[in-house]
Design a protein around this motif. Sequence first.
Motif, short mmCIF file in Angstrom:
data_model
loop_
_atom_site.label_atom_id
_atom_site.label_comp_id
_atom_site.label_asym_id
_atom_site.label_seq_id
_atom_site.Cartn_x
_atom_site.Cartn_y
_atom_site.Cartn_z
N LYS B 135 -0.11 5.32 3.35
CA LYS B 135 -0.28 5.69 4.75
C LYS B 135 -0.89 4.52 5.53
CE LYS B 135 -3.34 8.60 7.41
NZ LYS B 135 -4.63 9.26 7.25
N GLU B 136 -1.93 3.90 4.93
CA GLU B 136 -2.67 2.83 5.59
C GLU B 136 -1.79 1.61 5.87
OE1 GLU B 136 -6.09 3.17 5.80
OE2 GLU B 136 -6.86 1.14 6.11
N ARG B 137 -0.97 1.24 4.87
CA ARG B 137 -0.16 0.03 5.02
C ARG B 137 1.19 0.32 5.67
NH1 ARG B 137 -1.02 -1.81 -1.13
NH2 ARG B 137 -3.25 -2.21 -1.06
N ALA B 138 1.45 1.59 5.98
CA ALA B 138 2.65 1.98 6.69
C ALA B 138 3.93 1.44 6.05
CB ALA B 138 2.57 1.55 8.16
N TYR B 139 4.19 1.82 4.80
CA TYR B 139 5.46 1.44 4.18
C TYR B 139 6.59 2.11 4.92
CZ TYR B 139 2.92 -0.80 0.48
OH TYR B 139 2.11 -1.63 -0.21
N GLU B 140 7.69 1.37 5.09
CA GLU B 140 8.68 1.85 6.04
C GLU B 140 9.77 2.73 5.46
OE1 GLU B 140 9.72 -1.62 8.24
OE2 GLU B 140 7.83 -1.48 9.31
N THR B 141 10.14 2.52 4.21
CA THR B 141 11.24 3.33 3.68
C THR B 141 10.77 4.09 2.45
OG1 THR B 141 11.98 1.55 2.29
CG2 THR B 141 12.96 1.66 4.46
N LEU B 142 11.58 5.08 2.09
CA LEU B 142 11.29 5.85 0.89
C LEU B 142 11.31 4.94 -0.34
CD1 LEU B 142 10.80 8.75 0.01
CD2 LEU B 142 13.24 8.97 -0.37
N GLY B 143 12.25 3.98 -0.33
CA GLY B 143 12.35 3.04 -1.45
C GLY B 143 11.08 2.24 -1.63
N GLU B 144 10.50 1.79 -0.52
CA GLU B 144 9.27 1.02 -0.61
C GLU B 144 8.15 1.85 -1.19
OE1 GLU B 144 8.02 -0.74 3.03
OE2 GLU B 144 9.45 -2.37 2.90
N ALA B 145 8.06 3.11 -0.71
CA ALA B 145 6.99 3.98 -1.22
C ALA B 145 7.16 4.18 -2.72
CB ALA B 145 7.02 5.32 -0.50
N PHE B 146 8.41 4.40 -3.15
CA PHE B 146 8.67 4.62 -4.56
C PHE B 146 8.33 3.38 -5.38
CE2 PHE B 146 11.80 4.50 -8.10
CZ PHE B 146 11.29 5.55 -8.82
N THR B 147 8.78 2.20 -4.88
CA THR B 147 8.51 0.96 -5.60
C THR B 147 7.02 0.72 -5.72
OG1 THR B 147 10.42 0.12 -4.44
CG2 THR B 147 9.17 -1.46 -5.72
N PHE B 148 6.30 0.94 -4.62
CA PHE B 148 4.86 0.74 -4.64
C PHE B 148 4.19 1.67 -5.65
CE2 PHE B 148 0.71 2.11 -2.85
CZ PHE B 148 0.02 0.94 -3.11
N GLY B 149 4.64 2.94 -5.66
CA GLY B 149 4.06 3.90 -6.60
C GLY B 149 4.28 3.47 -8.03
N LEU B 150 5.52 3.09 -8.31
CA LEU B 150 5.87 2.69 -9.67
C LEU B 150 5.09 1.44 -10.08
CD1 LEU B 150 7.88 4.30 -11.26
CD2 LEU B 150 9.57 2.53 -10.87
N GLY B 151 5.04 0.47 -9.18
CA GLY B 151 4.35 -0.79 -9.47
C GLY B 151 2.88 -0.56 -9.73
N SER B 152 2.24 0.25 -8.89
CA SER B 152 0.81 0.50 -9.09
C SER B 152 0.58 1.19 -10.42
CB SER B 152 0.24 1.39 -8.00
OG SER B 152 0.69 1.02 -6.77
N GLY B 153 1.49 2.11 -10.76
CA GLY B 153 1.36 2.81 -12.03
C GLY B 153 1.45 1.84 -13.19
N VAL B 154 2.45 0.93 -13.12
CA VAL B 154 2.62 -0.04 -14.21
C VAL B 154 1.38 -0.94 -14.32
CG1 VAL B 154 4.00 -1.98 -15.02
CG2 VAL B 154 5.12 0.03 -14.10
#
Lengths: 206, 204
Positions: B135-154
């Motif tokens: 929310k804070e960094r305002a990711y623009e697409t669903l893909g970005e949100a998904f990538t960020f989630g996956l990356g943080s998890g890894v």
Amino acid sequence: MNKDIYTKPFFLTNPITVLVLGICSSLAVTVQLKGALVMALSVTIVTACSSLILSLLRNTIPNRVRIIVQLVVVAMFVILIDQFLQAFAYDTSKMLSVYIGLIITNCIIMGRIEAFALGNKPWPSFVDGACNGLGYGMILIIVAFFRELLGSGTLFGFQVIPASWYMENGGWYMNNGLMILPPMALILLGCVVWIQRSIQKELQEK
Amino acid sequence: MEYLNLFIKSIFVDNMIFAFFLGMCSFLAVSKNVKTAAGLGLAVIFVLGITLPLNYLLYEYILKPGALAWLNPSYASVDLSFLSYIVFIATIATFTQIVEMAVEKFAPGLYNSLGIFLPLIAVNCAILGGSLFMKERAYETLGEAFTFGLGSGVGWFLAIVCMAAIREKLAYSKIPAGLKGLGISFIITGLMGIAFMSFMGIQL
């Protein structure tokens, strides 16, 4: 009500250094004393108030859904604090960014509710919540004191180390930039734990 | 390419543990042996990868200032963003509950090895933190949100597995009595954090 409720959370069962709860939010906000103080107060208020409310509700909540109920009560108080800070201390609120929201998942709150508030009367629960919040705040402020003093030479934003000591003014002193970086919070906290356990030997792990 | 960049960045540079200290409690509590640490790490990757896009959709279409305009243009002035904490945490708690029940029903073997960690994850700050950063960094697409989630998890998985491996070896070393256990774990995490800082500024 015995005195242990007031004193134990500060040393013998300190939430951070002994119970290892609520570390997540504690470290990121310790770059400056001001942020640490605001965070400490917010956590104290949320812990105390939600312990009070859940202690009042303890006989009416069905056991199976209690986690959700707890989260909702805690989230409500966090939203109140967040809106308050945005209205009256916007800069601080910006600085703490997501960490105010993360009070919801601060384990101290859930821990005290589960371990104390659900089995005790409202007033002791309130005191227990408040003292645990303050015990947490105490560690936060110790860490923030050293990080701000050594990292920026200030306390609460006021210059403490004389300006004439600095290299650029012909002195011998330089701020330790490492102190500002995230890893130093962990190392300082490790040292706090070390000192405490050297004094209170019964806390040492085998 | 942007996705790959974001993915690498959220693993190494913006590592949940070393840069933001999120999920520290379970990180310290569950990093005593590599196998359980890996189990919890996998569960975190999974939950982050799913709840982040979910919360993204909720925020984008319901909570954001003016987001309700797709329902009726007259709602364009509605701002529900103050509700985001409660909505995010409710999504996460519900989702972990559902996953736990599904895993218990359909994969009892996996449940036995992973199941105990799932309820723990609901209050893991890394998960809520992921949604709040989104929310804070305002990711623009669903893909970005998904990538960020996956990356943080890894990134979280990597950190906890490394830590568990170090702590397994640590059992054989001589440490001052006061530092044993918690103290030395903090200091090691700090040193690992300094090591991870060398990734700062990497751009693909």
